[in-house]
Structure formats: structure tokens, C-alpha cells
Design a protein around this motif. Sequence first.
Motif, PDB file in Angstrom:
ATOM      1  N   LEU A  78    -142.249  53.034  36.206  1.00 36.29           N
ATOM      2  CA  LEU A  78    -142.870  52.944  37.522  1.00 36.29           C
ATOM      3  C   LEU A  78    -144.274  52.363  37.400  1.00 36.29           C
ATOM      4  O   LEU A  78    -144.728  51.614  38.237  1.00 36.29           O
ATOM      5  CB  LEU A  78    -142.908  54.330  38.173  1.00 36.29           C
ATOM      6  N   THR A  79    -144.971  52.765  36.369  1.00 36.28           N
ATOM      7  CA  THR A  79    -146.233  52.127  35.988  1.00 36.28           C
ATOM      8  C   THR A  79    -146.254  52.063  34.483  1.00 36.28           C
ATOM      9  O   THR A  79    -145.572  52.812  33.807  1.00 36.28           O
ATOM     10  CB  THR A  79    -147.448  52.939  36.467  1.00 36.28           C
ATOM     11  N   HIS A  80    -147.065  51.169  33.912  1.00 41.52           N
ATOM     12  CA  HIS A  80    -147.163  51.109  32.464  1.00 41.52           C
ATOM     13  C   HIS A  80    -148.596  50.785  32.082  1.00 41.52           C
ATOM     14  O   HIS A  80    -149.308  50.100  32.814  1.00 41.52           O
ATOM     15  CB  HIS A  80    -146.215  50.058  31.889  1.00 41.52           C
ATOM     16  N   PRO A  81    -149.037  51.291  30.936  1.00 40.09           N
ATOM     17  CA  PRO A  81    -150.418  51.051  30.518  1.00 40.09           C
ATOM     18  C   PRO A  81    -150.650  49.591  30.207  1.00 40.09           C
ATOM     19  O   PRO A  81    -149.778  48.904  29.683  1.00 40.09           O
ATOM     20  CB  PRO A  81    -150.567  51.939  29.273  1.00 40.09           C
ATOM     21  N   GLN A  82    -151.845  49.112  30.524  1.00 35.60           N
ATOM     22  CA  GLN A  82    -152.181  47.721  30.304  1.00 35.60           C
ATOM     23  C   GLN A  82    -152.767  47.542  28.908  1.00 35.60           C
ATOM     24  O   GLN A  82    -153.384  48.442  28.349  1.00 35.60           O
ATOM     25  CB  GLN A  82    -153.189  47.245  31.357  1.00 35.60           C
ATOM     26  N   TYR A 115    -141.988  59.085  31.375  1.00 33.49           N
ATOM     27  CA  TYR A 115    -142.861  58.923  30.214  1.00 33.49           C
ATOM     28  C   TYR A 115    -142.124  58.267  29.048  1.00 33.49           C
ATOM     29  O   TYR A 115    -142.651  57.377  28.369  1.00 33.49           O
ATOM     30  CB  TYR A 115    -143.405  60.290  29.800  1.00 33.49           C
ATOM     31  N   VAL A 116    -140.883  58.698  28.812  1.00 32.95           N
ATOM     32  CA  VAL A 116    -140.112  58.142  27.696  1.00 32.95           C
ATOM     33  C   VAL A 116    -139.835  56.663  27.923  1.00 32.95           C
ATOM     34  O   VAL A 116    -140.001  55.828  27.019  1.00 32.95           O
ATOM     35  CB  VAL A 116    -138.810  58.932  27.513  1.00 32.95           C
ATOM     36  N   VAL A 117    -139.416  56.315  29.144  1.00 30.02           N
ATOM     37  CA  VAL A 117    -139.110  54.912  29.430  1.00 30.02           C
ATOM     38  C   VAL A 117    -140.373  54.067  29.344  1.00 30.02           C
ATOM     39  O   VAL A 117    -140.384  52.963  28.786  1.00 30.02           O
ATOM     40  CB  VAL A 117    -138.457  54.786  30.819  1.00 30.02           C
ATOM     41  N   LEU A 119    -145.358  61.932  39.300  1.00 30.99           N
ATOM     42  CA  LEU A 119    -144.323  60.916  39.151  1.00 30.99           C
ATOM     43  C   LEU A 119    -144.826  59.699  38.410  1.00 30.99           C
ATOM     44  O   LEU A 119    -144.045  58.913  37.891  1.00 30.99           O
ATOM     45  CB  LEU A 119    -143.803  60.502  40.534  1.00 30.99           C
ATOM     46  N   PHE A 120    -146.130  59.510  38.374  1.00 30.77           N
ATOM     47  CA  PHE A 120    -146.720  58.349  37.699  1.00 30.77           C
ATOM     48  C   PHE A 120    -147.747  58.855  36.688  1.00 30.77           C
ATOM     49  O   PHE A 120    -148.941  58.820  36.945  1.00 30.77           O
ATOM     50  CB  PHE A 120    -147.398  57.418  38.717  1.00 30.77           C
ATOM     51  N   PRO A 121    -147.298  59.326  35.540  1.00 29.36           N
ATOM     52  CA  PRO A 121    -148.230  59.977  34.619  1.00 29.36           C
ATOM     53  C   PRO A 121    -149.291  59.078  34.043  1.00 29.36           C
ATOM     54  O   PRO A 121    -150.295  59.556  33.571  1.00 29.36           O
ATOM     55  CB  PRO A 121    -147.307  60.517  33.514  1.00 29.36           C
TER      56      PRO A 121
END
Length: 946
Positions: A247-251, A237-239, A30-32
Motif C-alpha cells: 500500500l505504501t513502500h519506503p523510498q 509489512y511482509v509484502v 494499515l500503512f505502517p
Amino acid sequence: MLSRFHCDSPIYKLIRMHELFFRPLSISLLFPSSGKTIKPSYSNFSRWYVAWILIAALYHLPSFQSMGVDMRMNLSLFLTIYVSSILFLLVFHIIFLGLWYVGLVARVAGKRPEILTIFQNCAVLSIACCVFYSHCGNRAILRDKPLERRYSGWFALWKKEERNTWLAKFLRVNELKDQVCSSWFAPVGSASDYPLLSKWVIYGELACNGSCAEPSNGISPIYSLWATFIGLYIANYVVERSTGWALTHPQSVKEIEEVKKKQMKPEFLDMVPWTSADLFKTVFDLLVSVTVFVGRFDMRMMQAAMTTVHEGAKEDDLLYDQFSEKDDLWFDFMADTGDGGNSSYSVARLLAQPSIRIRNSDSVLTLPRGDLLLIGGDLAYPNPSEFNYERRLFRPFEYALQPPPWYKEEHIAVNKPELPSGVNELKQYDGPQCFLIPGNHDWFDGLQTFMRYICHKSWLGGWFMPQKKSYFALQLPKKWWVFGLDLALHCDIDVYQFKFFSELIKEKVGDDDSVIIVTHEPGWLLDWYWNDVTGKNISYLIRDHLKGRCKLRMAGDLHHYMRHSYVPSDKPVYVQHLLVNGCGGAFLHPTHVFGNFNKLYGTAYESKAAYPSFEDSSRIALGNILKFRKKNWQFDFIGGIIYFVLAFSMFPQDDTFSGHLRSFFTTVWDAFMNMLGYSFVSSAGAMLLLVAAITFVPSKVSRKRRAIIGILHVSAHLAAALILMLLLELGVETCIRHKLLATSGYHTLYQWYRSVESEHFPDPTGLRARIEQWTYGLYPACIKYLMSAFDVPEVMAVTRSNICKNGMHSLSRGGAIIYYASVFLYFWVFSTPVVSLVFGSYLYICINWLHIHFDEAFSSLRIANYKSFTRFHINSTGDLEVFTLAVDKVPKEWKLDPDWDGEPKQPQQPNHLREYPSKWRAASYQQDPVNTVRIVDHFVIQQTQN
């Protein structure tokens, strides 16, 4: 994905049940990009590897089928879903990157996904589908019952009038399971519900009370579960990659750096794994340094040539007298730091404290921080690379005592000493200073890194380094001197050092002065142990020039603490005390091996202190039997390959050897003779191993004993390898005779799955045939060969049967490679624990019974505990008080020291003036080195009287 998302929809309930039962498995699904991906490590590799070969062997056993568990279906289903998921997600990522390339997707979309994350997500998804299939199967709705949702039965617990009914159903587990599967996990719908997708789905198995005349048109529940998870992954992943919100995003890089600055624990390196492939690189570096640098060029000659001499012994590059006018002086000595971060920082933290309070008997001693720190070589392990110097030496010391605010890591000091602003000469600087000599590991690159980081930098943490050369002389108060000698890799000083120190003794050192000589290696102990004579120039300097003025010789290199003091006699005493303290951060060395040393320069000595004690040292060596593999998991790669080479030519044994199991050891002997008489690879491997084992025995042992020890060592390994080979062959042959293996061919699992696939996963629209056509047969081929690769026992057994019937010559080169690879996969798992046990037992016997291999037997244990340093005090009367402080157990967990963080920081205030100079303290207050330090030795050296 294929259903209406409302509270009564089956997909909604499927997700709810998934959250309850499968959340621990699918957190990364769920959190790739959440960073939850399992990091590749040997422990994770071992778990997956052992699980693979164990399941591949167990699923052939009929006992599971007799219990109603058919592992073949779960395994084949897992591999099929796994390959399908990987291919689907790879195609999705390629399409998504293509959209980013043409500019339809913005921001961080161009960052490539982690392949390991995709594999992990696909594995989690496949496991979830297999667990679902094990409980509920793949059935569509019963044909003779109406389509209804029996929710009321599930919630009967909350109705008082139906509690007894619910409890009765709970006792009937099978009925409860059927009710859960038919209500919460009911099929999504049929082809008529989704006409556009009717040709792109897999249909479920139709369950009928009687006969089923028509095929099922109900969509497979397993397909629904798979599609739901794939849809969640793609949506997240698309969002995430399109808008940066998910839900999470790369820093970003800046955000990552800010997080690192606010980290709550230090990034320390582990102890160096000496018994691994790193050892070969270190040996190679040593050979290069000996042949290229030391053999033809010596940096000490260059230093002597570059030194500008002013009035003889007053040269500023080598003689320092800034401490000579003090009334008293505290200074410290440590050596052999730069190994594990925990151990190195523990010692550095103690050195950095403004004072150390220690309870000694009924009193409390307060020992101030040393104005001078002497480090006796081996600054970083295993080789003097820039990475090791920065991470293993400078980082622990900078954490213990921060350098000044104006310090720049990349700065090169051209004109030393580079004094702080407002300080005109070195005598005015009141902060701690540091002088270092190089060790043998620092010489592996010809002293290049040492010159750059020590002689051309001004700060080691908060310790100021005025040193310009690799050797030096310090004039201390009350007629005390320190000579720091550079032995290089020759175990002796060169002629130019001898000239400098001899002239210094002649012109500056008084008849009633006292000298401390610091070297990297304790020649007195090593010469006694190896029955050798080294350091002739040092001996001549001490006996013929100092003539009894050398009160103390101290060194590192041996990572323990030992002190020998002279026995009063009528003979002249050239050195009163001999001190070894190499506990600055490196792995522990034994003490009991050197317990019988008693003589130097004709003077008798006796052991006054040893840390750890002789008894503890002997007991610690037992860890080679119990913990060798745990401490040296990298040795598995070496040991497993060695054992396979020893048994390589013996595979396979014919099917008659099992009849000789009544005399098992006779069978082992026959296999050994067969290896010597007929095999080539195994016999050559055994001879090479024998040569290596004999060479491995220390040279202090006679040739005859070296040969005996080497033969016994190799014989133990050879016997273990042959026994493991025979046991593996016996297991495979037994399975073949009982029809558990080699029943059909290489693709048994795939053929079985294809035979039951249409029954449990009907495909009336021909979707699988179309996929096979579109991929030119690649998709079914991938599944086919993946199942064959998974079923290693079957491949090994089928090939073995062919060899026994037709001979090895009947195999092609590729077939032989496949056979030996399949054998190696199982043999490696069985052999690695055994080879570690045999080698660890060999080291234990050698160190405790024969007193050899002291370096190998303790470097393998990688012990970070038993760390110490020595603190000296030249008091007002001129006597030298010596305290050796030790920490028995080094902390492994650290946290930010709130006292350090909360202490007010002045912009231009030197950090050595802080009350709490160290950034990290132990996570447990009781385990912090400041609270656990103790005195293990204390003695006084009196000043020479006229």
C-alpha cells in the motif's frame, strides 16, 4: 484472519464497519510505513500526558458508574490489549529480521522498524477494540436462539414496504444497537469451526436468557477484531519489505533527495527559544569565549599581524574603493539576521528585488536594489555554529537570490576577491556586493566561524563578498565613506583598528568629506541605559580625528528602529544622526524603554522616528502575561521542576490541615514557616531561587531595589507553589475520606480486572495460564505493573496513607521515589501554567513600569514581525537620502513563486539580472513582503559644503 473473506462473512462486515467508524484512528495501522506516524513534540506529549493523568483521576469517580459507564473495564482492557499487541509485534519483527539475516527476505527488509510506529499502531488497535467492547460487549451467541444473520432488518431502509419498520427500530436505539452487534459484529464462529485454533483463542462471554450450564465455545468478537488488524499489519509489512510493493513502500535515499528538490515550501527554522535550555548552552559558550578566546587571544590582533601593508592606508585587505567613481550609489543596511527563517527571508527577499515600488502619499516611489549591502553583525543565533550559519543565514539569502552556478558550498576562498570569469578587477563587477561586521554572538567562538564563512567565502547567496577581514573601510562616491568597525566583546575597537582608521582619516579623508560609522552595538543608547561609559577609542576617533565629519552613526544589536537627530545649537556637533536598525530577522526589542535618550558628546538629540511606536511597544509587552507559556513551552521543564523543589519537603501534609481551610492563607503561612523551620530541600531551593532572582535583576538598579524586586518575585513563586501543594493535598485527602482512593492497595485495577476476567473473557482451554508459564510470569507482571503505573492517584493515595499512619521513615528508598514521582506527575501539570503566568507577569511589570529586562521581556515573546532595513541613495548632488522600509507582519506560509519558476534561465547568466530572483513568495499574495512593505522613516543628509 479467522474467517472466510466473502461478502457475507462477519469479518468482511467487521472490516467495513471499521472503515466507516475507525478510519481516522487506524490510518497508520494499515500503512505502517506511510509516514503518518505522529511526530514526537511537546504538544503531542502534553496531550497524551494530560489525558493519561486526567483519565486516571476520573475513573475513580462514581458518577460515571451511575451513568452506566464502567471505565475500569475499558481501561484494563485497553492496557491488556496494548501490552499484548506490543509483545506480539515485537516478536514478529524479531523473527522477520532474523529471516532477513539468513537471506530468506530481500531488499529493504533489513531496515529496522520505527518503535514509535509500533506503539502508535498498538494504541490505535487497542482503542478500536475498547470502542467495540463499549458498544457490543464480548458476548457469544445466545444459547436459546438459532445462529442466524439478520441482514434484512439492516437493509429495511431500502424496501418501501419496510420503511416504517426500520424507522420504528431506529427510534428504539437499544434494539438497533443489538441488531447491529448481532448481525454485523456477530461472533466469527466456535471452536468446532476451527479445531486447529481452538486452543489458541480467547472465548466470548456466553449470553443466556436463563442459566448457562456449559461454558461458551464461541470465539471472542474482540479477539477476532484484534487478530484481523494484526493480520493486516503483518501482511502489509511482509509484502512491503519483501517485494517493495505494498500500500505504501519506503523510498530510497535518491528518491527522497529528488522529492526534497521538488518540495513546495522552504524548510525554515523557527525563532530561537531563548527562555529554554538553549539559553544555558549559550551562556556557557559565552563564558568559554570570554575566558579562553577574548581573555587571552584576540582575533583582531591576528588579522593586524597577518595584514601586509602597502604604502600605508592603501592596504588592499581593509580599504575598498570600487564604488568611488560612480555618479550615484544605492546601498542597504541591515543587522541582526539569522534568527527565524520566515523573518530573515522576508528581509532578504526585499533586499534581492531589482526594485521596490512603494506608494508614498499621492506618488509612487521606485527604489532600485542596492549595489552594496552592509550587515551590522549578529549573523546567526544563538551561537555561531556551522549549523546556524548555514541554516539561519546562508539559506534564507540563497533562497532570496541564488549564488552563481559555479558556486560550491564547501569551497574555501584562499585569495580574495575571487572575481567571476571575464571580470579583471573589482570595479568592473556590476553585481551586488556585501560587507559584514561581526556582532557579539559572532564572537562567542572567538570569531572562528565568521572568519571561515565570511572572510574565506565569496558568496552570500547572490551577493559577492570581497571582504578579507572583520573590519573595513569603503570609499563611496561624492566624498562619502563607510567605516565598518569590529567591537568584539569589549564594546570598543582595539589599538590596531584605531591606528588604521586614524591614519586613513589623516591621509585620505578630506576636510569636506562625510563619514558613516557602522558598529554592531549602539553605544550611545546602551551607555545611557546602563549609565556606563564604553567605546572610549571610538569616541576619541570621532571627536579628535573626524572632528564633525561623522554625519551618521548606525548600528544593530537592538532589534528595533530608532533615529535621533541633533538639536541645532552653538555647541560643536560630532555626529548629526544616530540610527539603530536591528530588525533584520531577530526577535523584536522594545522602543519605549529608550524614549528618554537625549544627549551624546555634549550635544542634545531628539527622537525623530521609532518602529514600532512607543505606544505599540508598550502594548506588545502585554503578551508576556497572555502568551508566555505558548511562546516558551520549553520553560515548563525548568519552571515545573523549580516549583516541585519548593514544595518537595512539604509532601505529605497530615490530615488535620483541611480543618483550617476556613483560614486558608493562615494555612499557607504555616506551611511556609514549616518549610523554613523543618524542611531542607525546599528551604535550600528557596534560598537558591532568591539568590538567582536578585542576580537576575539588571545591575542598573540599586542594590536595595534589586533585593526588593528579587524578594517580591520569589515570594510570588513560593506562595503559588505552596498554594498548589495544599490544593493537591486537599484533593487527595478528600478522595481518601470519601473512599474513592486508597481502598485496597497499589494494584486495585489489576485485582478488579482479574476478578471479572473469567466472567467476560472465559478461557476454558487454559491459554492464559500457558502464556504465563511460557513467559515465566513476565506477561501478567507487565500488565499488573502497567495498570499500577497508569493508576497514579491510587499509588499516591495509598503511599500517602501509609506515611500519615507510620511516618516517612517507614518507606523504603524505592517507595519514597515512587511516592514523589507520582506526586510530581500531577503537581507538574498544575504548576507549569502558574509558573509561566507568574514569570510572565513579572516581566510585564518590569518592562512597562520599571523599564528593566528589555532583553528578557521581548526575547520571550519571539516576535518575528516588525522587520525593516534601511536603503541609502547618494544622489548626483552628493546628498544622502535615507529610506527605512518596514514590514509589519511576516508571512508564515510560503509557496514556490511561479514567476521565478517560469522565468527562462540562462546557464551563465548572473542571478542578480533576473526579473524574479527569489524562489519563494508568500502563500497569500496580499501578505507578501513585496506588497506590504512601507516607508517608516525618510530624511536627507546634505553633503558638507566648502
